[in-house]
Motif scaffolding. Structure first.
Motif, PDB file in Angstrom:
ATOM      1  N   GLU A   1       3.476  -3.775  -5.357  1.00  0.00           N
ATOM      2  CA  GLU A   1       2.656  -3.846  -4.136  1.00  0.00           C
ATOM      3  C   GLU A   1       2.362  -2.498  -3.501  1.00  0.00           C
ATOM      4  O   GLU A   1       1.650  -2.437  -2.496  1.00  0.00           O
ATOM      5  CB  GLU A   1       3.340  -4.750  -3.111  1.00  0.00           C
ATOM      6  N   GLY A   2       2.901  -1.419  -4.054  1.00  0.00           N
ATOM      7  CA  GLY A   2       2.615  -0.138  -3.441  1.00  0.00           C
ATOM      8  C   GLY A   2       3.677   0.897  -3.746  1.00  0.00           C
ATOM      9  O   GLY A   2       4.377   0.822  -4.753  1.00  0.00           O
ATOM     10  N   VAL A   3       3.828   1.850  -2.819  1.00  0.00           N
ATOM     11  CA  VAL A   3       4.659   3.022  -3.064  1.00  0.00           C
ATOM     12  C   VAL A   3       5.164   3.564  -1.736  1.00  0.00           C
ATOM     13  O   VAL A   3       4.485   3.458  -0.713  1.00  0.00           O
ATOM     14  CB  VAL A   3       3.841   4.103  -3.814  1.00  0.00           C
ATOM     15  N   ILE A   4       6.373   4.114  -1.752  1.00  0.00           N
ATOM     16  CA  ILE A   4       6.846   4.947  -0.648  1.00  0.00           C
ATOM     17  C   ILE A   4       6.804   6.374  -1.163  1.00  0.00           C
ATOM     18  O   ILE A   4       7.534   6.736  -2.074  1.00  0.00           O
ATOM     19  CB  ILE A   4       8.243   4.528  -0.177  1.00  0.00           C
TER      20      ILE A   4
ATOM     21  N   GLY B   1       0.813  -1.211   0.000  1.00  0.00           N
ATOM     22  CA  GLY B   1       0.000   0.000   0.000  1.00  0.00           C
ATOM     23  C   GLY B   1       0.839   1.250   0.000  1.00  0.00           C
ATOM     24  O   GLY B   1       1.845   1.344  -0.713  1.00  0.00           O
ATOM     25  N   THR B   2       0.459   2.220   0.823  1.00  0.00           N
ATOM     26  CA  THR B   2       1.105   3.531   0.836  1.00  0.00           C
ATOM     27  C   THR B   2       1.965   3.720   2.066  1.00  0.00           C
ATOM     28  O   THR B   2       1.461   3.818   3.187  1.00  0.00           O
ATOM     29  CB  THR B   2       0.051   4.657   0.789  1.00  0.00           C
ATOM     30  N   GLY B   3       3.267   3.753   1.851  1.00  0.00           N
ATOM     31  CA  GLY B   3       4.185   4.203   2.888  1.00  0.00           C
ATOM     32  C   GLY B   3       4.492   5.670   2.643  1.00  0.00           C
ATOM     33  O   GLY B   3       4.534   6.123   1.503  1.00  0.00           O
ATOM     34  N   VAL B   4       4.689   6.417   3.702  1.00  0.00           N
ATOM     35  CA  VAL B   4       4.980   7.853   3.564  1.00  0.00           C
ATOM     36  C   VAL B   4       6.383   8.137   4.060  1.00  0.00           C
ATOM     37  O   VAL B   4       6.728   7.832   5.210  1.00  0.00           O
ATOM     38  CB  VAL B   4       3.957   8.709   4.346  1.00  0.00           C
TER      39      VAL B   4
ATOM     40  N   THR C   1      -6.130   6.879  -1.407  1.00  0.00           N
ATOM     41  CA  THR C   1      -7.335   6.418  -2.106  1.00  0.00           C
ATOM     42  C   THR C   1      -6.994   5.972  -3.521  1.00  0.00           C
ATOM     43  O   THR C   1      -7.455   4.925  -3.993  1.00  0.00           O
ATOM     44  CB  THR C   1      -8.393   7.528  -2.141  1.00  0.00           C
ATOM     45  N   MET C   2      -6.156   6.751  -4.213  1.00  0.00           N
ATOM     46  CA  MET C   2      -5.734   6.380  -5.564  1.00  0.00           C
ATOM     47  C   MET C   2      -4.990   5.053  -5.560  1.00  0.00           C
ATOM     48  O   MET C   2      -5.274   4.150  -6.363  1.00  0.00           O
ATOM     49  CB  MET C   2      -4.858   7.487  -6.149  1.00  0.00           C
ATOM     50  N   VAL C   3      -4.045   4.910  -4.634  1.00  0.00           N
ATOM     51  CA  VAL C   3      -3.253   3.682  -4.550  1.00  0.00           C
ATOM     52  C   VAL C   3      -4.138   2.483  -4.263  1.00  0.00           C
ATOM     53  O   VAL C   3      -3.991   1.412  -4.880  1.00  0.00           O
ATOM     54  CB  VAL C   3      -2.154   3.837  -3.471  1.00  0.00           C
ATOM     55  N   ASN C   4      -5.079   2.641  -3.355  1.00  0.00           N
ATOM     56  CA  ASN C   4      -5.952   1.518  -2.997  1.00  0.00           C
ATOM     57  C   ASN C   4      -6.830   1.080  -4.168  1.00  0.00           C
ATOM     58  O   ASN C   4      -7.068  -0.116  -4.358  1.00  0.00           O
ATOM     59  CB  ASN C   4      -6.805   1.874  -1.788  1.00  0.00           C
ATOM     60  N   HIS C   5      -7.304   2.023  -4.958  1.00  0.00           N
ATOM     61  CA  HIS C   5      -8.077   1.659  -6.158  1.00  0.00           C
ATOM     62  C   HIS C   5      -7.208   0.843  -7.117  1.00  0.00           C
ATOM     63  O   HIS C   5      -7.660  -0.152  -7.691  1.00  0.00           O
ATOM     64  CB  HIS C   5      -8.622   2.903  -6.857  1.00  0.00           C
ATOM     65  N   ALA C   6      -5.953   1.279  -7.278  1.00  0.00           N
ATOM     66  CA  ALA C   6      -5.047   0.542  -8.168  1.00  0.00           C
ATOM     67  C   ALA C   6      -4.781  -0.868  -7.631  1.00  0.00           C
ATOM     68  O   ALA C   6      -4.806  -1.850  -8.381  1.00  0.00           O
ATOM     69  CB  ALA C   6      -3.740   1.314  -8.334  1.00  0.00           C
TER      70      ALA C   6
END
Length: 291
Positions: free
Chosen positions: A203-206, A7-10, A219-224
């Motif tokens: 699997e996601g993004v940092i 998912g999304t890491g910040v 939200t964008m990442v989760n849709h993808a």
């Protein structure tokens, strides 16, 4: 462990006071903003956190503050990269008592090692580090690219669990995605390419923009990730202006201009970086607050 890093890491920014001391109240406010935006995990002291300009003691203080503030609600990844392999191994001993999901380790910069040198560097780290390693390929900062074959060789090591790819080369990313061992994760290191990399199996993004606009980006990442690429693509296009502004005066100067615009922290960055312009802060206000 790996599942919690999808998912999304910040990549957390580090708020500072005018005297360049760490602004811990604003750091807490930033963490709350990111958590409220449903990001999946926090990366402490990456490049966005201005890691090159803090002492080792300061880095550990920041890490402890983040862990204490989050109270176990989000996984934490710590940035520990550099061009002195054995110094990194020595520093990793100080991390044994910290509850970390992984270490994010950028490929050695300035030395410009060969691919064989990069492989040996990471294998030595992986053998010694007390936590799993996320590789980080960012040629724009390190002056050397980790080839797909290098990543795939390192992916065989049981303590190397993922690659954060920021080369901007989607063909290289696709080669990794198609040939990696089972369980090895491919993470985007570029906000604007996250959707494309997820679509090829990542699997996601940092993320950098996740500091500023965590809810919209997550939200964008989760849709993808859910396979709804049409919606993700539309949301991604809505974020293009923000992606562009993040690079206008460098990272994290441009990011901190946005964080000042929304009242999270001041735009202060530590030399040799330079504070963003008044004009960029105002343009962030226009972008983020215009209906």
């Amino acid at each position: 462990m790996k599942a919690e890093l999808k998912g999304t890491g910040v990549a957390l920014a580090t708020p500072m006071n005018a005297d360049y001391s760490i602004d811990y109240p604003s750091l807490g406010k930033l963490l709350d903003h990111i958590v409220d935006g449903n990001a999946d995990y926090i990366v402490v002291q990456g490049t966005t956190g201005e890691s090159p300009v803090f002492s080792w003691e300061q880095k550990l203080d920041i890490l402890q503050f983040v862990i204490d503030h989050l109270k176990g609600n989000k996984p934490v990844v710590f940035g520990l990269g550099g061009n002195n392999t054995f110094d990194l191994i020595e520093k990793s001993n100080d991390l044994k008592s910290f509850d970390l999901a992984a270490i994010l380790s950028a490929s050695p910069y300035y030395n410009k090692p060969s691919q064989a040198g990069i492989i040996r560097h990471y294998q030595l780290l992986a053998n010694a580090f007390p936590h799993p390693i996320i590789l980080y390929n960012v040629p724009s900062r390190t002056a050397s690219n980790m080839k797909a074959a290098t990543t795939l060789e390192l992916a065989k090591h049981p303590n190397i669990i993922a690659m954060k790819e920021a080369s901007g080369d989607l063909d290289q990313c696709k080669e990794i995605a198609d040939n990696r061992p089972e369980g090895f994760m491919l993470l985007s290191g570029d906000d604007g390419l996250a959707c494309d990399i997820i679509k090829m199996g990542g699997e996601g993004v940092i993320s950098v923009i996740g500091n500023l606009m965590p809810e919209a980006f997550t939200t964008m990442v989760n849709h993808a990730l859910n396979g709804d690429y049409e919606t993700a693509g539309k949301l991604n296009e809505d974020l293009r202006s923000a992606y562009s502004m993040l690079s206008e005066e460098g990272n994290p100067s441009s990011l901190k201009a946005g964080l000042e615009a929304i009242g999270i922290c001041k735009r202060t960055v530590k030399p040799p970086l330079f504070d963003a312009s008044d004009g960029l802060v105002e343009r962030w206000r226009e972008l983020l607050f215009t209906p």
